[in-house]
Design a protein around this motif. Structure first.
Motif, PDB file in Angstrom:
ATOM      1  N   GLU A 330      22.162   1.022 -23.644  1.00  0.00           N
ATOM      2  CA  GLU A 330      21.054   1.914 -23.982  1.00  0.00           C
ATOM      3  C   GLU A 330      19.869   1.092 -24.483  1.00  0.00           C
ATOM      4  O   GLU A 330      19.993   0.339 -25.456  1.00  0.00           O
ATOM      5  N   VAL A 331      18.746   1.225 -23.820  1.00  0.00           N
ATOM      6  CA  VAL A 331      17.527   0.507 -24.204  1.00  0.00           C
ATOM      7  C   VAL A 331      16.827   1.311 -25.294  1.00  0.00           C
ATOM      8  O   VAL A 331      16.319   2.400 -25.055  1.00  0.00           O
ATOM      9  N   MET A 332      16.779   0.758 -26.490  1.00  0.00           N
ATOM     10  CA  MET A 332      16.144   1.436 -27.621  1.00  0.00           C
ATOM     11  C   MET A 332      14.688   1.050 -27.773  1.00  0.00           C
ATOM     12  O   MET A 332      13.890   1.791 -28.337  1.00  0.00           O
ATOM     13  N   SER A 333      14.334  -0.139 -27.284  1.00  0.00           N
ATOM     14  CA  SER A 333      12.970  -0.645 -27.453  1.00  0.00           C
ATOM     15  C   SER A 333      12.707  -1.670 -26.355  1.00  0.00           C
ATOM     16  O   SER A 333      13.637  -2.304 -25.840  1.00  0.00           O
ATOM     17  N   THR A 334      11.429  -1.846 -25.996  1.00  0.00           N
ATOM     18  CA  THR A 334      11.071  -2.854 -24.993  1.00  0.00           C
ATOM     19  C   THR A 334      10.222  -3.990 -25.559  1.00  0.00           C
ATOM     20  O   THR A 334      10.063  -5.017 -24.910  1.00  0.00           O
ATOM     21  N   LYS A 335       9.661  -3.825 -26.750  1.00  0.00           N
ATOM     22  CA  LYS A 335       8.900  -4.902 -27.406  1.00  0.00           C
ATOM     23  C   LYS A 335       9.231  -4.924 -28.892  1.00  0.00           C
ATOM     24  O   LYS A 335       8.565  -4.260 -29.685  1.00  0.00           O
ATOM     25  N   PRO A 336      10.257  -5.672 -29.237  1.00  0.00           N
ATOM     26  CA  PRO A 336      11.166  -6.465 -28.399  1.00  0.00           C
ATOM     27  C   PRO A 336      12.205  -5.582 -27.705  1.00  0.00           C
ATOM     28  O   PRO A 336      12.348  -4.406 -28.039  1.00  0.00           O
ATOM     29  N   ASN A 428      18.607  -5.201 -40.757  1.00  0.00           N
ATOM     30  CA  ASN A 428      17.397  -5.574 -41.493  1.00  0.00           C
ATOM     31  C   ASN A 428      16.997  -7.020 -41.219  1.00  0.00           C
ATOM     32  O   ASN A 428      15.801  -7.343 -41.092  1.00  0.00           O
ATOM     33  N   ILE A 429      17.992  -7.899 -41.118  1.00  0.00           N
ATOM     34  CA  ILE A 429      17.695  -9.305 -40.803  1.00  0.00           C
ATOM     35  C   ILE A 429      17.090  -9.418 -39.408  1.00  0.00           C
ATOM     36  O   ILE A 429      16.102 -10.134 -39.186  1.00  0.00           O
ATOM     37  N   LEU A 430      17.676  -8.700 -38.455  1.00  0.00           N
ATOM     38  CA  LEU A 430      17.158  -8.728 -37.085  1.00  0.00           C
ATOM     39  C   LEU A 430      15.711  -8.236 -37.043  1.00  0.00           C
ATOM     40  O   LEU A 430      14.850  -8.866 -36.426  1.00  0.00           O
ATOM     41  N   ASN A 431      15.441  -7.120 -37.693  1.00  0.00           N
ATOM     42  CA  ASN A 431      14.082  -6.574 -37.693  1.00  0.00           C
ATOM     43  C   ASN A 431      13.064  -7.539 -38.277  1.00  0.00           C
ATOM     44  O   ASN A 431      11.909  -7.592 -37.851  1.00  0.00           O
ATOM     45  N   GLU A 433      13.350 -10.950 -38.323  1.00  0.00           N
ATOM     46  CA  GLU A 433      13.259 -12.247 -37.652  1.00  0.00           C
ATOM     47  C   GLU A 433      12.918 -12.181 -36.167  1.00  0.00           C
ATOM     48  O   GLU A 433      12.387 -13.133 -35.609  1.00  0.00           O
ATOM     49  N   ILE A 434      13.208 -11.080 -35.517  1.00  0.00           N
ATOM     50  CA  ILE A 434      13.022 -11.028 -34.069  1.00  0.00           C
ATOM     51  C   ILE A 434      11.535 -10.984 -33.711  1.00  0.00           C
ATOM     52  O   ILE A 434      10.728 -10.351 -34.392  1.00  0.00           O
ATOM     53  N   ALA A 435      11.181 -11.664 -32.634  1.00  0.00           N
ATOM     54  CA  ALA A 435       9.802 -11.664 -32.141  1.00  0.00           C
ATOM     55  C   ALA A 435       9.652 -10.625 -31.033  1.00  0.00           C
ATOM     56  O   ALA A 435      10.632 -10.231 -30.395  1.00  0.00           O
ATOM     57  N   ALA A 436       8.414 -10.236 -30.787  1.00  0.00           N
ATOM     58  CA  ALA A 436       8.155  -9.181 -29.806  1.00  0.00           C
ATOM     59  C   ALA A 436       8.607  -9.578 -28.408  1.00  0.00           C
ATOM     60  O   ALA A 436       8.968  -8.714 -27.594  1.00  0.00           O
ATOM     61  N   GLU A 437       8.609 -10.880 -28.119  1.00  0.00           N
ATOM     62  CA  GLU A 437       8.985 -11.327 -26.778  1.00  0.00           C
ATOM     63  C   GLU A 437      10.483 -11.642 -26.664  1.00  0.00           C
ATOM     64  O   GLU A 437      10.949 -12.105 -25.620  1.00  0.00           O
TER      65      GLU A 437
END
Length: 458
Positions: A330-336, A428-431, A433-437
């Motif tokens: 399931e794709v929750m978001s595309t950026k990222p 929370n850590i993922l949110n 540290e993750i970059a939009a790309e």
């Protein structure tokens, strides 16, 4: 009794979704639920059931089947497990006249008041059973909610019900129902300590849902439809079909599909079906394995013709297009890119790794990973670890969850970015540290996926 009290009462029964230390044949007894249901008037005998067993794709296949039947105009009961967030996800009715919930991830969930009312109806029977039939052993959580589902579907006068087995098949509570069509999804290694160490042993348990013809059906015929299977699995299914006098339709021989095109939002495929039918379909469910599940569902609906039930091609096409099963690629978001997938054995992890390699080869990939301790953790890790760049290890709130530091860390020590004790902490850590790309996959357990999905929606 209110809804919260009803859930608390259900939680007093032994729940094998939350345990690993039990003996399968001692814990699961089909005659126990059969006896209990007989005291309730055998509501399952009033249902036209399509019964789904297998290792992977049970829920997706059940969803496809239910949606196709709904598009044909039938009121369809759908019984699945486990739930991702809301207990009521397990018991639903897909009603063609109810358009208000079409955008819901889980349309048609049983109302809280209905659940409470049904539980109150059967509680005297539970007490009577406990005191009068001690030789059968104690009723379980899954058996109680299966009985509730059967009663609910009977009272609501559903045209069909689609039942997903909980574990195995032969002794599963859902096997108390007779089926118009038995459906076997791909069988692979899972629950080996419970179901057996070989594919043949596992297949034997799953094939238990294939039973002799049901005399109340119009054409008095037993029908089974199976996905493509390894030879040792097919041998078991063919023997079972012969012994039960059943017609067996096999994926790859009697029906098949071929992907034509696709992207991160849908895929198009060709289907060659029973009696040489052929269609072009589009599904919003991703991954090559979903084409297997969709084709299996179409074949199951085509097999209903042996009972005099015809499903129009237009209804099949709409059902395949509109079917949605949360938490499975399931794709929750595309950026990222944020992807949820409940892969929890080596085979499903292999399919997930193929998807990641194909779709996100050039992106930096994160993974939140948590898994139940009774799974093939080494096999899953071997598939996923090489394809991701950073891993956040975690655990769900299910007691079966493996300890992320003690159990999971050795398999991901070169990629581990963080070790957490809750899905919320990992999220929370993922949110942060993750970059939009970048891309991120949250996987390993439907319990982890369910908690992550709820956090994302908040």
């Amino acid at each position: 009794m209110n809804y919260e009290e009803a859930l608390a009462y259900l939680d007093t029964f032994i729940n094998y979704e939350r345990k690993t230390d039990y003996q399968y044949k001692a814990a699961f007894k089909l005659e126990r639920i059969q006896k209990f249901l007989s005291n309730l008037g055998n509501p399952q005998h009033e249902l036209k059931a399509i019964h789904v067993a297998g290792t992977k794709g049970k829920g997706s296949s059940a969803c496809f089947i239910a949606q196709i039947l709904k598009e044909e105009g039938f009121r369809v009961g759908l019984y699945t497990s486990p739930h991702l967030k809301d207990f009521r996800e397990r018991i639903r009715i897909l009603d063609p006249d109810n358009t208000a919930e079409e955008r819901s991830a889980f349309p048609g969930m049983i109302l809280k008041n209905d659940l409470v009312s049904l539980l109150e109806q059967i509680m005297p029977g539970i007490g009577f059973f406990r005191h009068s039939f001690q030789n059968f052993g104690a009723l379980t959580f899954f058996e109680i909610i299966t009985a509730i589902a059967f009663k609910f579907f009977q009272e609501k006068k559903t045209d069909f019900v689609v039942l997903e087995t909980g574990l195995g098949g032969r002794f599963d509570a859902t096997n108390a129902a007779d089926s118009y069509v038995s459906v076997i999804t791909p069988i692979s290694y899972d629950h080996e300590l419970i179901l057996g160490n070989t594919l043949a042993e596992i297949a034997f348990e799953k094939a238990g849902i294939l039973k002799k013809s049901n005399k109340k059906t119009k054409n008095d015929v037993s029908v089974c439809v199976t996905a493509p299977q390894p030879k040792e699995v097919l041998d078991v299914l063919r023997r079972r079909a012969r012994s039960e006098g059943a017609i067996l339709f096999e994926g790859g021989r009697d029906f098949y599909s071929k992907k034509l095109s696709g992207d991160l939002f849908s895929q198009n495929f060709f289907y060659q079906g029973l009696k040489d039918t052929s269609y072009f379909f589009t599904t919003k469910m991703l991954g090559a394995h979903q084409l297997v599940n969709a084709s299996l569902a179409v074949a199951a609906c085509e097999a209903l013709s042996l009972h005099g039930i015809k499903i129009r091609g237009s209804a099949v096409g709409k059902g395949i297009l509109n079917a949605f099963w949360p938490g499975r690629l399931e794709v929750m978001s595309t950026k990222p890119f944020i992807i949820l997938d409940g892969a929890h054995n080596k085979d499903s992890a292999c399919r997930l790794s193929y998807f990641l390699e194909k779709e996100f080869k050039r992106l930096r990939k994160w993974m939140i990973f948590g898994v139940s301790e009774d799974k093939d953790i080494k096999g899953i890790a071997e598939q996923l670890e090489p394809l991701v760049d950073k891993v956040i290890l975690t655990r769900s709130d299910n007691p079966r969850a493996a300890d992320p530091r003690k159990v999971l860390m050795p398999y991901f020590k070169n990629k581990a970015y963080a070790v957490t004790q809750t899905v919320e902490e990992a999220f929370n850590i993922l949110n942060k540290e993750i970059a939009a790309e970048d891309a991120a996959i949250i996987t390993g357990s439907l319990f982890v996926v369910g908690q992550a999905r709820e956090l994302w929606q908040k």
